[in-house]
Design an enzyme around this catalytic site. Structure first.
Site, PDB file in Angstrom:
ATOM      1  CG  ASP A 174      34.538  34.910  43.458  1.00 13.63           C
ATOM      2  OD1 ASP A 174      33.496  34.911  42.785  1.00 13.63           O
ATOM      3  OD2 ASP A 174      35.301  35.891  43.531  1.00 13.63           O
ATOM      4  CE  LYS A 199      32.805  42.060  37.844  1.00 13.80           C
ATOM      5  NZ  LYS A 199      33.793  41.245  38.548  1.00 13.80           N
TER       6      LYS A 199
HETATM    7  C1  LIG Z   1      34.546  41.355  39.558  1.00 15.91           C
HETATM    8  C2  LIG Z   1      34.902  40.241  40.431  1.00 15.91           C
HETATM    9  C3  LIG Z   1      35.015  40.442  41.814  1.00 15.91           C
HETATM   10  C4  LIG Z   1      34.838  41.807  42.457  1.00 15.91           C
HETATM   11  O1  LIG Z   1      33.528  42.245  42.357  1.00 15.91           O
HETATM   12  P1  LIG Z   1      33.119  43.817  42.380  1.00 15.91           P
HETATM   13  O2  LIG Z   1      31.627  43.766  42.283  1.00 15.91           O
HETATM   14  O3  LIG Z   1      33.791  44.436  41.199  1.00 15.91           O
HETATM   15  O4  LIG Z   1      33.607  44.379  43.665  1.00 15.91           O
HETATM   16  C5  LIG Z   1      35.331  39.342  42.611  1.00 15.91           C
HETATM   17  N1  LIG Z   1      35.525  38.134  42.082  1.00 15.91           N
HETATM   18  C6  LIG Z   1      35.431  37.903  40.751  1.00 15.91           C
HETATM   19  C7  LIG Z   1      35.677  36.534  40.232  1.00 15.91           C
HETATM   20  C8  LIG Z   1      35.119  38.940  39.883  1.00 15.91           C
HETATM   21  O5  LIG Z   1      35.037  38.705  38.567  1.00 15.91           O
END
Ligand SMILES: *Cc1c(COP(=O)(O)O)cnc(C)c1O
Length: 377
Positions: A174, A199
């Site tokens: 991720d 993000k």
């Molecule tokens: C926000 C976030 C997610 C989830 O993403 P969404 O777009 O809110 O579904 C997954 N992993 C990390 C590290 C995040 O900061």
């Protein structure tokens, strides 16, 4: 081409019919067939593919250096799709890191993902623990989140990938917090990269989507992910894709500024008597510093700090801030702060005095002044 150039040009070209330099937004749900029944444009129905989503996918695949990208309606939809898709590979057991985005723990605890897959939680900063878990039961997928949420731990992607591959497990990273600008998971051995493009990729706190990027070693997953995208249908709208492509153009420059601001703020907080600990790999005494220095080109825009005095003190500090916004999420232009334990609720594993900050793009002096004022009272 370099990342700064790809961020602006990959997946995009001047519109041939109008000369528009910025790609048009195509909200059409359907595309005309020719008289012979074929689709001369290559597009038939919006869920299967559409021009704005294709452009977004091409751009992100290119920025990460992957072979394909598949976009979803959110980061969570992308994460769920990866876990589902990999089960075709047999022995579906997923190793999750001890510190991880709370949503992933909830996905496993509260949905069919948790019922259909075995999971093991491992502290991936301890490579012996990973080796022992793989020796005892194996795994098909090792999930890496680095820097992690909310403890900002740093996991050595190259070392984890080597150990996982010896045990025939795939590695998914991720990379939401690292971004392709600061951290290059495929070059470190990862097989799959995931983003919540909500993000930093979008970058302005105004659009939601997610994306999975497939490396050259995991191409067999592409078809399974495409099938989940199309048949389960959790797809981003053309508008979200268009917004993300607008935002991503400045990602390289934004990340440099996010890192510089976070470093200045981390150093200022570390000096303060009411702050017990600052968690930020840019600090030379941070446990993740050495690995981060090796695997990242900047230490990121996220930091956490633990206020002396626990929940009440932390909530009071957050409550006194005037410029910094009390809100969840991250990666936008505004500096955001949140008391992670109360956002996550009773199952939270976050330390009670922990405040997590997404350092934005305001001038660092103004953010520091606001924090010092809030800590002083
Ligand atoms: C926000 C976030 C997610 C989830 O993403 P969404 O777009 O809110 O579904 C997954 N992993 C990390 C590290 C995040 O900061």
């Amino acid at each position: 081409m370099k990342l700064e150039t790809l961020a602006i040009h990959a997946g995009r070209s001047t519109d041939p019919t109008t000369g528009a330099v910025t790609a048009p937004l195509h909200m059409s749900t359907t595309f005309e067939r020719a008289g012979d029944g074929s689709f001369p444009s290559g597009f038939g129905y919006i869920r299967e593919a559409n021009p704005n989503r294709n452009a977004f996918e091409t751009c992100i695949a290119s920025l990460e250096g992957g072979s394909a990208a598949i976009a979803f309606s959110s980061g969570m939809a992308a994460i769920a799709a990866v876990i589902e898709a990999h089960s075709d590979l047999g022995r579906p057991r997923v190793i999750l890191p001890a510190d991880i985005y709370f949503g992933v723990r909830s996905l496993v605890a509260k949905t069919d993902i948790g019922r259909n897959f075995d999971t093991a939680i491992v502290d991936l900063t301890d490579l012996d623990q990973l080796r022992a878990t793989l020796a005892d039961g194996g795994a098909s997928l090792v999930w890496v989140e680095t820097p992690s949420n909310p403890l900002i731990t740093v996991i050595d992607i190259a070392a984890v990938s080597e150990i996982a591959h010896e045990a025939s497990a795939l590695v998914a990273v991720d990379n939401t917090w690292g971004t392709p600008i600061l951290q290059r998971p495929f070059e470190l051995g990862a097989d799959i990269v995931i983003h919540s493009a909500t993000k930093y990729v979008g970058g302005h706190s105004d659009t939601m989507l997610g994306v999975v990027v497939i490396g050259s070693e995991a191409v067999e997953l592409s078809a399974a992910l495409r099938a989940i995208q199309n048949h389960k249908g959790s797809v981003p709208s053309p508008f979200d894709c268009w917004m993300a492509l607008r935002g991503v153009q400045t990602l390289p420059q934004r990340m440099v500024a996010h890192c510089a601001n976070a470093q200045a703020i981390a150093e200022a907080l570390a000096e303060h008597a009411s702050v017990e600990t600052v968690l930020y790999p840019g600090l030379t005494n941070d446990p993740g510093h050495d690995v981060a220095k090796r695997q990242m080109s900047g230490f990121g825009g996220m930091l956490s700090f633990i206020v002396a005095g626990g929940v009440a003190a932390a909530m009071e500090v957050a409550g006194r801030l005037q410029l910094v916004t009390r809100a969840t999420s991250l990666g936008g232009t505004h500096t955001l702060i949140e008391h992670r334990a109360s956002i996550e609720g009773p199952d939270s594993m976050a330390p009670p005095g922990l405040l997590r900050m997404s350092v934005g793009l305001e001038h660092p002096d103004d953010i520091i002044a606001d924090l010092m004022n809030a800590l002083a009272a």
